[in-house]
Design an enzyme around this catalytic site. Sequence first.
Site, PDB file in Angstrom:
ATOM      1  N   LEU A  75      55.260  57.190  40.327  1.00 58.87           N
ATOM      2  CA  LEU A  75      55.230  56.481  41.615  1.00 58.87           C
ATOM      3  C   LEU A  75      55.051  54.965  41.431  1.00 58.87           C
ATOM      4  CD1 LEU A  75      54.741  56.760  44.775  1.00 58.87           C
ATOM      5  CD2 LEU A  75      52.314  56.864  44.206  1.00 58.87           C
ATOM      6  N   ARG A 106      39.506  38.041  61.528  1.00 62.37           N
ATOM      7  CA  ARG A 106      38.339  38.915  61.781  1.00 62.37           C
ATOM      8  C   ARG A 106      37.045  38.175  61.455  1.00 62.37           C
ATOM      9  NH1 ARG A 106      39.923  45.141  60.656  1.00 62.37           N
ATOM     10  NH2 ARG A 106      41.894  45.045  61.766  1.00 62.37           N
ATOM     11  N   HIS A 112      35.926  51.431  56.351  1.00 60.90           N
ATOM     12  CA  HIS A 112      36.806  50.913  55.293  1.00 60.90           C
ATOM     13  C   HIS A 112      36.562  51.661  53.981  1.00 60.90           C
ATOM     14  CE1 HIS A 112      38.328  47.930  57.965  1.00 60.90           C
ATOM     15  NE2 HIS A 112      37.214  47.237  58.044  1.00 60.90           N
ATOM     16  N   ARG A 131      31.533  49.074  60.713  1.00 53.37           N
ATOM     17  CA  ARG A 131      32.963  49.152  60.376  1.00 53.37           C
ATOM     18  C   ARG A 131      33.195  49.300  58.872  1.00 53.37           C
ATOM     19  NH1 ARG A 131      36.690  47.576  64.123  1.00 53.37           N
ATOM     20  NH2 ARG A 131      38.007  46.766  62.452  1.00 53.37           N
ATOM     21  N   ASP A 149      45.718  52.298  59.716  1.00 50.92           N
ATOM     22  CA  ASP A 149      44.931  51.703  60.796  1.00 50.92           C
ATOM     23  C   ASP A 149      43.920  52.710  61.339  1.00 50.92           C
ATOM     24  OD1 ASP A 149      44.146  49.697  62.521  1.00 50.92           O
ATOM     25  OD2 ASP A 149      45.731  50.088  63.990  1.00 50.92           O
TER      26      ASP A 149
HETATM   27  C1  IPE Z   1      47.481  46.143  60.757  1.00 50.92           C
HETATM   28  O1  IPE Z   1      46.348  46.623  61.415  1.00 50.92           O
HETATM   29  C2  IPE Z   1      47.141  45.652  59.404  1.00 50.92           C
HETATM   30  C3  IPE Z   1      46.615  46.622  58.454  1.00 50.92           C
HETATM   31  C4  IPE Z   1      46.437  47.897  58.636  1.00 50.92           C
HETATM   32  C5  IPE Z   1      46.281  46.093  57.168  1.00 50.92           C
HETATM   33  P1  IPE Z   1      45.542  45.749  62.473  1.00 50.92           P
HETATM   34  O2  IPE Z   1      44.448  46.601  62.965  1.00 50.92           O
HETATM   35  O3  IPE Z   1      45.184  44.437  61.890  1.00 50.92           O
HETATM   36  O4  IPE Z   1      46.660  45.506  63.606  1.00 50.92           O
HETATM   37  P2  IPE Z   1      46.513  44.970  65.092  1.00 50.92           P
HETATM   38  O5  IPE Z   1      45.732  43.693  65.028  1.00 50.92           O
HETATM   39  O6  IPE Z   1      45.783  46.009  65.875  1.00 50.92           O
HETATM   40  O7  IPE Z   1      47.925  44.795  65.569  1.00 50.92           O
HETATM   41  C1  IPE Z   2      42.695  49.104  59.284  1.00 48.83           C
HETATM   42  O1  IPE Z   2      41.674  49.556  60.088  1.00 48.83           O
HETATM   43  C2  IPE Z   2      42.199  48.392  58.048  1.00 48.83           C
HETATM   44  C3  IPE Z   2      42.460  46.943  58.022  1.00 48.83           C
HETATM   45  C4  IPE Z   2      43.121  46.260  58.900  1.00 48.83           C
HETATM   46  C5  IPE Z   2      41.937  46.240  56.878  1.00 48.83           C
HETATM   47  P1  IPE Z   2      41.043  48.639  61.204  1.00 48.83           P
HETATM   48  O2  IPE Z   2      39.911  47.875  60.618  1.00 48.83           O
HETATM   49  O3  IPE Z   2      42.086  47.802  61.856  1.00 48.83           O
HETATM   50  O4  IPE Z   2      40.490  49.726  62.209  1.00 48.83           O
HETATM   51  P2  IPE Z   2      40.494  49.648  63.795  1.00 48.83           P
HETATM   52  O5  IPE Z   2      41.905  49.426  64.236  1.00 48.83           O
HETATM   53  O6  IPE Z   2      39.602  48.520  64.188  1.00 48.83           O
HETATM   54  O7  IPE Z   2      39.962  50.973  64.209  1.00 48.83           O
HETATM   55 MG    MG Z   3      43.262  48.097  63.487  1.00 47.47          MG
END
Ligand code: IPE
Ligand code: IPE
Ligand code: MG
Length: 253
Positions: free
Chosen positions: A133, A73, A39, A35, A22
């Site tokens: 792995l 999203r 990624h 964003r 995350d």
């Molecule tokens: C959890 O992260 C899912 C992944 C990392 C794939 P999110 O960013 O979606 O989680 P929430 O919405 O903050 O709980």
């Molecule tokens: C995790 O990073 C990746 C996915 C959920 C795909 P985020 O996209 O949730 O990043 P933040 O939480 O918005 O910083």
């Molecule tokens: Mg997130």
Amino acid sequence: MSYDDLNPSGAANPRHIAIIMDGNGRWAQQRFMPRAFGHQAGVKAVRKIVEYCAQQKVEVLTLFAFSSENWRRPEDEVSMLMGLFLATLQSEINKLDRNNIRLRFIGNRSQFSESLQKKMAEGEAQTQGNDALTLVIAANYGGRWDMCQAFQQVLDKMAAGRLPRQNITEQLVNQHLSTTDIPEPDLFIRTGGEQRVSNFMLWQLAYTEMYFTPTLWPDFDEQSLETAITSFKGRQRRFGHTGEQILNKLVTL
Ligand code: IPE
Ligand code: IPE
Ligand code: MG
């Protein structure tokens, strides 16, 4: 002196590490970038961590790549993530195979495009004989989904008269989860500072050691993972026993 001498009750090396990756979005926003940039940087961190786990002889690494809730999203972010997922598989599968890594996916793949589903199946087939792995990618995965699909399979077998009610044990539930034949995670890591499970492996995390770090996923490197593993190894896992039982080796875990 080894770490084990210092801490005789400390946990052994984790066999299975499960990570919620995350913080990609915030990493990009801190740099005044879209964003998507975060990624892309996240994929680079994935490469490093996979290589490191393979070197360290970790048996299973599970990475939460896309949750069943991430469809909420904005459409452009979802389609960017799908494109990145496909492109990453296209460029990485041969490399994983060469490194003897077995690739596996958990999650509801029926919602993905046909080309993505095809690539996922190809990646699994190509690497299924590998025995270094096991890399598990959780994609369109939700812990609640996992339990529901297990219930469906179990109920189908009961309805067909192939499963008596008293056979429904924890072991049987395990066998119907998407992680069947994968050991439960020993160490759970969530980067990005949030301290929640976000519908990841709800059943499987019952006795997993939890580790939360504010480090954003693109910044998470070998050293960060080493720190998490050291924290894990300093803990006494009790599984309901007393500390003395563990310390005096009165029980086998
Ligand atoms: C959890 O992260 C899912 C992944 C990392 C794939 P999110 O960013 O979606 O989680 P929430 O919405 O903050 O709980
Ligand atoms: C995790 O990073 C990746 C996915 C959920 C795909 P985020 O996209 O949730 O990043 P933040 O939480 O918005 O910083
Ligand atoms: Mg997130």
